[in-house]
Design an enzyme around this catalytic site. Structure first.
Site, PDB file in Angstrom:
ATOM      1  N   TRP A  61     -12.862  16.951  14.914  1.00 38.45           N
ATOM      2  CA  TRP A  61     -12.036  15.772  14.881  1.00 38.45           C
ATOM      3  C   TRP A  61     -12.815  14.760  14.015  1.00 38.45           C
ATOM      4  O   TRP A  61     -13.976  15.440  13.416  1.00 38.45           O
ATOM      5  CB  TRP A  61     -11.930  15.134  16.190  1.00 38.45           C
ATOM      6  CG  TRP A  61     -12.557  14.738  16.883  1.00 38.45           C
ATOM      7  CD1 TRP A  61     -14.276  15.398  17.051  1.00 38.45           C
ATOM      8  CD2 TRP A  61     -13.431  14.502  18.769  1.00 38.45           C
ATOM      9  NE1 TRP A  61     -15.009  15.025  18.117  1.00 38.45           N
ATOM     10  CE2 TRP A  61     -14.547  14.122  18.898  1.00 38.45           C
ATOM     11  CE3 TRP A  61     -12.455  13.472  18.990  1.00 38.45           C
ATOM     12  CZ2 TRP A  61     -14.882  14.142  19.910  1.00 38.45           C
ATOM     13  CZ3 TRP A  61     -11.952  13.314  20.311  1.00 38.45           C
ATOM     14  CH2 TRP A  61     -13.876  12.898  20.879  1.00 38.45           C
ATOM     15  N   ASN A  62     -11.663  13.874  13.237  1.00 37.47           N
ATOM     16  CA  ASN A  62     -12.189  12.579  12.811  1.00 37.47           C
ATOM     17  C   ASN A  62     -12.485  11.865  13.186  1.00 37.47           C
ATOM     18  O   ASN A  62     -10.948  11.784  13.685  1.00 37.47           O
ATOM     19  CB  ASN A  62     -11.526  12.937  11.109  1.00 37.47           C
ATOM     20  CG  ASN A  62     -12.005  14.606  10.554  1.00 37.47           C
ATOM     21  OD1 ASN A  62     -12.813  15.335  10.008  1.00 37.47           O
ATOM     22  ND2 ASN A  62     -10.794  15.537  10.495  1.00 37.47           N
ATOM     23  N   HIS A  69      -1.698  -1.011   4.236  1.00 34.72           N
ATOM     24  CA  HIS A  69      -0.965  -0.690   2.821  1.00 34.72           C
ATOM     25  C   HIS A  69      -1.528   0.595   2.710  1.00 34.72           C
ATOM     26  O   HIS A  69      -1.206   0.501   1.102  1.00 34.72           O
ATOM     27  CB  HIS A  69      -1.132  -1.491   2.593  1.00 34.72           C
ATOM     28  CG  HIS A  69      -0.214  -3.308   3.371  1.00 34.72           C
ATOM     29  ND1 HIS A  69       0.883  -2.902   3.904  1.00 34.72           N
ATOM     30  CD2 HIS A  69      -0.876  -4.162   5.144  1.00 34.72           C
ATOM     31  CE1 HIS A  69       1.178  -4.398   4.497  1.00 34.72           C
ATOM     32  NE2 HIS A  69      -0.037  -4.995   5.054  1.00 34.72           N
ATOM     33  N   HIS A  73       3.322   2.991   3.915  1.00 36.81           N
ATOM     34  CA  HIS A  73       3.505   2.563   4.991  1.00 36.81           C
ATOM     35  C   HIS A  73       4.820   0.976   5.439  1.00 36.81           C
ATOM     36  O   HIS A  73       5.424   1.252   4.782  1.00 36.81           O
ATOM     37  CB  HIS A  73       1.914   1.839   4.440  1.00 36.81           C
ATOM     38  CG  HIS A  73       2.166   0.664   3.506  1.00 36.81           C
ATOM     39  ND1 HIS A  73       2.252   1.247   2.294  1.00 36.81           N
ATOM     40  CD2 HIS A  73       2.792  -0.423   3.413  1.00 36.81           C
ATOM     41  CE1 HIS A  73       1.774   0.144   0.961  1.00 36.81           C
ATOM     42  NE2 HIS A  73       2.802  -0.350   2.235  1.00 36.81           N
ATOM     43  N   ASP A  75       5.476  -2.428   5.975  1.00 39.00           N
ATOM     44  CA  ASP A  75       5.145  -3.843   5.932  1.00 39.00           C
ATOM     45  C   ASP A  75       6.081  -4.623   7.504  1.00 39.00           C
ATOM     46  O   ASP A  75       6.768  -4.722   7.018  1.00 39.00           O
ATOM     47  CB  ASP A  75       5.451  -4.263   4.609  1.00 39.00           C
ATOM     48  CG  ASP A  75       5.325  -3.745   3.265  1.00 39.00           C
ATOM     49  OD1 ASP A  75       4.248  -3.604   3.662  1.00 39.00           O
ATOM     50  OD2 ASP A  75       5.750  -4.375   2.231  1.00 39.00           O
ATOM     51  N   HIS A  79       3.131 -10.199   7.658  1.00 38.88           N
ATOM     52  CA  HIS A  79       2.781  -9.370   6.480  1.00 38.88           C
ATOM     53  C   HIS A  79       1.848 -10.164   4.842  1.00 38.88           C
ATOM     54  O   HIS A  79       1.537 -11.404   4.229  1.00 38.88           O
ATOM     55  CB  HIS A  79       2.992  -8.195   5.765  1.00 38.88           C
ATOM     56  CG  HIS A  79       1.730  -7.942   4.396  1.00 38.88           C
ATOM     57  ND1 HIS A  79       1.061  -8.131   4.020  1.00 38.88           N
ATOM     58  CD2 HIS A  79       2.715  -7.027   3.079  1.00 38.88           C
ATOM     59  CE1 HIS A  79       0.243  -7.250   3.107  1.00 38.88           C
ATOM     60  NE2 HIS A  79       1.733  -6.926   2.167  1.00 38.88           N
ATOM     61  N   HIS A 207       8.699  -9.475  -0.780  1.00 40.61           N
ATOM     62  CA  HIS A 207       7.810  -9.666   0.085  1.00 40.61           C
ATOM     63  C   HIS A 207       7.994 -11.476   0.621  1.00 40.61           C
ATOM     64  O   HIS A 207       8.575 -11.524   1.422  1.00 40.61           O
ATOM     65  CB  HIS A 207       6.170  -9.726  -0.519  1.00 40.61           C
ATOM     66  CG  HIS A 207       5.633  -7.997  -0.761  1.00 40.61           C
ATOM     67  ND1 HIS A 207       5.460  -7.628  -1.582  1.00 40.61           N
ATOM     68  CD2 HIS A 207       4.695  -7.114   0.005  1.00 40.61           C
ATOM     69  CE1 HIS A 207       5.025  -6.247  -1.709  1.00 40.61           C
ATOM     70  NE2 HIS A 207       5.033  -6.115  -0.541  1.00 40.61           N
TER      71      HIS A 207
HETATM   72 MN    MN Z   1       2.625  -3.167   1.717  1.00 35.95          MN
END
Ligand code: MN
Length: 258
Positions: A61-62, A69, A73, A75, A79, A207
């Site tokens: 595992w990590n 972002h 992904h 938003d 954001h 945005h």
């Molecule tokens: Mn973004």
């Protein structure tokens, strides 16, 4: 047979295909580069904890480190400052994460002009051919930019004047936010805004308008070429990061074939 049983049978029989729209997530995944006076997002990183060794004899595992972002992904409205009082990514209603998708293909235009901007007239022309955008659906904006996603330099396409990647005009961004029935906009580029949108009025209009209207963004999508203009259903699955502004997401499209 119930609707859901029929759906499961169509999935099992291949009449409904699952198309993965998600970019692989690794240290090589391109990330946005803001002007140097601003904080920068992290690249994705793995920190190995154990790999069937003294640190954990039977397990691998990590830990992960990532920006919200980074890579493909989601938003969330909070954001952007225009949506500061809006939903965080954990508060986005689950029912809105499964929704129909309209796919607009402007890849020829974006190939000819990396600063190409989507206008309201492009969406109107698409609607004249395919019918009105679906209430509560996504608008997915294909530019062919996913072909560049193996290289940070090609993906950001920056010169000494800044990045040059296709996006949305300020007027179209306002229209999508305030008049179009969509819940959000999905793109193949590193963000929903054009590379040159820092110089627009207002800056980063996509945005500003979408988040300010409680709408969503999806970025760094791949394989939009495999989707029909209408009829696909999108499953967009960000992590429910409490108070988060977004999250890497697995984005899948269900497409009926034949
Ligand atoms: Mn973004």
């Amino acid at each position: 047979m119930s609707t859901l049983s029929a759906f499961a049978a169509a999935l099992a029989g291949g009449r409904i295909e699952v198309v993965d729209l998600t970019a692989p997530l690794s240290a090589e995944t391109p990330v946005i580069a803001l002007p140097p006076q601003f904080a920068q997002t992290a690249r994705f990183e793995l920190e190995e904890l154990s790999r069937y060794d003294d640190r954990g004899p039977a397990w691998y595992w990590n830990n992960i480190r990532t920006g919200e972002h980074t890579g493909t992904h989601f938003d969330a409205p909070n954001h952007w400052v225009t949506g500061a009082d809006g939903d965080d990514v954990a508060s986005v209603p689950a029912a809105r994460l499964v929704a129909p998708a309209a796919v607009l293909d402007l890849s020829a235009e974006a190939s000819a002009d990396p600063d190409f901007l989507l206008e309201v007239d492009h969406v109107r022309a698409w609607e004249a051919e395919h019918g009105p955008l679906t209430e509560g659906g996504w608008l997915l904006y294909r530019t062919g930019w996913d072909a560049r996603s193996a290289s940070q330099d090609e993906f950001l396409n920056a010169d000494d004047t800044g990045p040059h990647t296709p996006g949305i005009s300020p007027r179209c961004a306002r229209w999508l936010a305030e008049e179009a029935p969509v819940i959000g906009l999905g793109v193949e580029t590193v963000g929903t805004d054009a590379g040159t949108a820092h110089s627009f009025d207002p800056p980063f209009p996509c945005h500003a308008a979408l988040m300010g209207s409680g709408k969503y963004g999806l970025t760094q999508l791949q394989n939009l070429a495999l989707l029909p203009p209408t009829g696909a259903v999108l499953v967009a699955a960000p992590l429910p990061i409490v108070s988060g502004s977004g999250s890497p997401a697995r984005v899948l499209a269900l497409v009926e074939r034949g």
